[in-house]
Design an enzyme around this catalytic site. Structure first.
Site, PDB file in Angstrom:
ATOM      1  N   HIS B  12      81.150 123.223  82.553  1.00  0.00           N
ATOM      2  CA  HIS B  12      79.832 123.656  82.070  1.00  0.00           C
ATOM      3  C   HIS B  12      78.931 122.445  81.765  1.00  0.00           C
ATOM      4  O   HIS B  12      78.052 122.532  80.913  1.00  0.00           O
ATOM      5  CB  HIS B  12      79.983 124.560  80.850  1.00  0.00           C
ATOM      6  CG  HIS B  12      80.672 123.913  79.672  1.00  0.00           C
ATOM      7  ND1 HIS B  12      81.610 124.561  78.895  1.00  0.00           N
ATOM      8  CD2 HIS B  12      80.554 122.679  79.122  1.00  0.00           C
ATOM      9  CE1 HIS B  12      82.016 123.752  77.935  1.00  0.00           C
ATOM     10  NE2 HIS B  12      81.387 122.596  78.056  1.00  0.00           N
ATOM     11  N   HIS B  59      78.408 123.421  71.209  1.00  0.00           N
ATOM     12  CA  HIS B  59      78.126 121.984  71.137  1.00  0.00           C
ATOM     13  C   HIS B  59      77.067 121.681  70.088  1.00  0.00           C
ATOM     14  O   HIS B  59      76.218 120.815  70.274  1.00  0.00           O
ATOM     15  CB  HIS B  59      77.644 121.461  72.486  1.00  0.00           C
ATOM     16  CG  HIS B  59      78.606 121.635  73.621  1.00  0.00           C
ATOM     17  ND1 HIS B  59      78.968 122.862  74.101  1.00  0.00           N
ATOM     18  CD2 HIS B  59      79.276 120.729  74.374  1.00  0.00           C
ATOM     19  CE1 HIS B  59      79.824 122.703  75.108  1.00  0.00           C
ATOM     20  NE2 HIS B  59      80.027 121.420  75.292  1.00  0.00           N
ATOM     21  N   HIS B 193      87.335 114.576  80.807  1.00  0.00           N
ATOM     22  CA  HIS B 193      86.162 113.730  80.592  1.00  0.00           C
ATOM     23  C   HIS B 193      86.119 113.230  79.157  1.00  0.00           C
ATOM     24  O   HIS B 193      86.697 113.847  78.258  1.00  0.00           O
ATOM     25  CB  HIS B 193      84.857 114.417  80.967  1.00  0.00           C
ATOM     26  CG  HIS B 193      84.461 115.643  80.197  1.00  0.00           C
ATOM     27  ND1 HIS B 193      85.231 116.778  80.109  1.00  0.00           N
ATOM     28  CD2 HIS B 193      83.332 115.931  79.493  1.00  0.00           C
ATOM     29  CE1 HIS B 193      84.603 117.711  79.403  1.00  0.00           C
ATOM     30  NE2 HIS B 193      83.441 117.215  79.002  1.00  0.00           N
ATOM     31  N   GLU B 240      88.390 120.626  76.164  1.00  0.00           N
ATOM     32  CA  GLU B 240      87.846 121.944  76.514  1.00  0.00           C
ATOM     33  C   GLU B 240      88.803 122.757  77.385  1.00  0.00           C
ATOM     34  O   GLU B 240      88.609 123.962  77.566  1.00  0.00           O
ATOM     35  CB  GLU B 240      86.497 121.774  77.232  1.00  0.00           C
ATOM     36  CG  GLU B 240      85.414 121.274  76.291  1.00  0.00           C
ATOM     37  CD  GLU B 240      84.158 120.807  77.015  1.00  0.00           C
ATOM     38  OE1 GLU B 240      83.147 120.578  76.342  1.00  0.00           O
ATOM     39  OE2 GLU B 240      84.185 120.651  78.261  1.00  0.00           O
TER      40      GLU B 240
END
Lengths: 150, 280
Positions: B12, B59, B193, B240
């Site tokens: 995303h 977030h 990441h 995530e």
């Protein structure tokens, strides 16, 4: 409790022992609360404008500490993280400064933005063809690359 | 009875939203990622879901550190996206399914998951971008939404094992729902990441492969690590994968069929992946 606990059996110790990484936990969340609260306020365009209009006053309004203020004034991302800033909230401050996540990566790794982007792209060389790209069906290891069907 | 038709998983990354806004889907940088979505849309056209149960992480749009739930289940009639502060367009609102939300909540608490319930909950790019990728150019989303947010911001995070168990409990709720909806599950974010620290830019195709190879048939393999070990392996935002593990749990214990998978490095700072699973 043994005096020395392996990070494998003590996840909390691992939070401070991954190279180049400090995991954001209660200690950092407490230290950085005011800084992160200010950054959270930047979801609102009026607050972003107020920060730009008078940065010092805006930092004072949120009760930032001297070390928070110094890191923000210096645009020093590693310092912001060290004083408890969380990257999800700092990203909103970085947006005001016109910095994206490649800019942040370059600032934190001592590379130019072009060098940082080249490093990201170089990771592609580590990707096995059986992993990379588009695959159909239950057994990607044996399936041929099927990009032409996309 | 309701039917769980399958699962859709995708990264995303906010930059995807920028690429959609600019129309960059066929640009060389973006094409390998966007090429993964025609098969997703074809699968959706055949699966015809009515409702999406979406596991994602906020977030800093709805949740701040003043009150950070480990697991938060939406129970609203409507969910709005909003300005996140760094330039993405504000995305379309979602129609909720409060009755199904409360059935999920009841089932989870009966199963001793002490979740947070939210009757008012903004949803961020982690939810909107996967919808934009799946259903581009629609006037309104074709599925109702039950969002379930997982804390990936502040350690302690829930363990992968706990996430899988929560997902499995959600799956039991879905299969016991008396409605006749066709329900899809979504897991968003990842794969490896890391945005912050001297290790910023870290990705780990080897761990990503481990996750993709086991997601359909042996998701329990992903629960051997602590959340901290996942951060070490996948990067600080690679955690995530917890959203994927939870979503996979909701598909049930039986092995699933991998309909398609796409993996491309890098999108922004991220090793990006897209997967569709369906019951075998």
């Amino acid at each position: 409790m043994p005096s020395q606990v392996s990070v494998r059996t003590d996840p909390r110790a691992l939070r401070r022992s991954i190279p180049g990484t400090v995991l954001f936990d209660g200690e950092l969340a407490e230290r950085g609360f005011a800084l992160n609260a200010m950054c959270y306020s930047f979801n609102d365009a009026e607050n972003r404008a107020a920060f730009v209009a008078d940065e010092e006053a805006y930092c004072r309004k949120f009760g930032l500490s001297e070390e928070h203020c110094a890191a923000v004034a210096a645009r020093d991302v590693p310092a912001m993280l060290a004083v408890g800033g969380n990257v999800y909230y700092l990203a909103k401050l970085a947006g005001i400064f016109g910095l994206n996540v490649q800019d942040l990566g370059a600032l934190q790794t001592g590379r130019s933005v072009a060098e940082f982007k080249a490093m990201l792209s170089a990771t592609r060389d580590l990707v096995d063809p059986a992993l990379g790209g588009l695959h159909f069906g239950p057994d990607p290891a044996s399936a041929a690359l099927q990009r032409e069907h996309a | 009875m309701a039917q769980v038709v399958g699962g859709y998983f995708t990264s995303h990354v906010p930059a995807i939203g920028g690429a959609i806004e600019r129309g960059d889907q066929q640009e060389a940088y973006w094409k390998p990622f966007f090429d993964g979505f025609p098969p997703v849309r074809q699968w959706l056209a055949e699966a015809r879901p009515d409702v999406a149960i979406v596991f994602y992480n906020d977030h800093g749009l709805n949740f701040f550190l003043d009150a950070m739930p480990t697991f938060a289940v939406g129970a609203a009639a409507r969910y709005d996206n909003a300005d996140e502060g760094w330039g993405l367009p504000v995305y379309k609102s979602f129609v909720g399914h409060p009755n199904l939300s409360w059935h999920v909540i009841e089932t989870l608490v009966e199963a001793e998951f002490d979740i947070t319930t939210c009757q008012n909950m903004k949803v961020d790019h982690a939810l909107s971008i996967p919808f934009e990728l799946a259903w581009p150019d629609v006037g309104a989303w074709p599925v109702k939404l039950v969002p379930i947010a997982i804390n990936t911001v502040q350690f302690p995070l829930p363990s992968p094992r706990r996430c899988l168990a929560l997902g499995q409990a959600v799956g039991r709720a879905l299969r016991s729902w008396k409605g006749d909806e066709r329900i899809m599950v979504m897991g968003t974010g990842g794969l490896s990441h890391q945005l912050e620290g001297a290790r910023a830019g870290f990705m780990n195709p080897e761990y990503d492969r481990f996750c993709l190879d086991n997601l359909a048939t042996d998701p329990a393999a992903l629960t051997a690590h602590s959340a901290e070990e996942v951060a070490e392996l996948a990067g600080t935002q690679g955690v995530e994968i917890l959203n994927w593990i939870t979503a996979r749990g909701a598909l049930g214990d039986a092995p699933q069929t991998m309909v398609m998978r796409n993996y491309h490095v890098p999108i922004s700072n991220t090793a990006a992946a897209t997967v569709v699973l369906e019951p075998a």
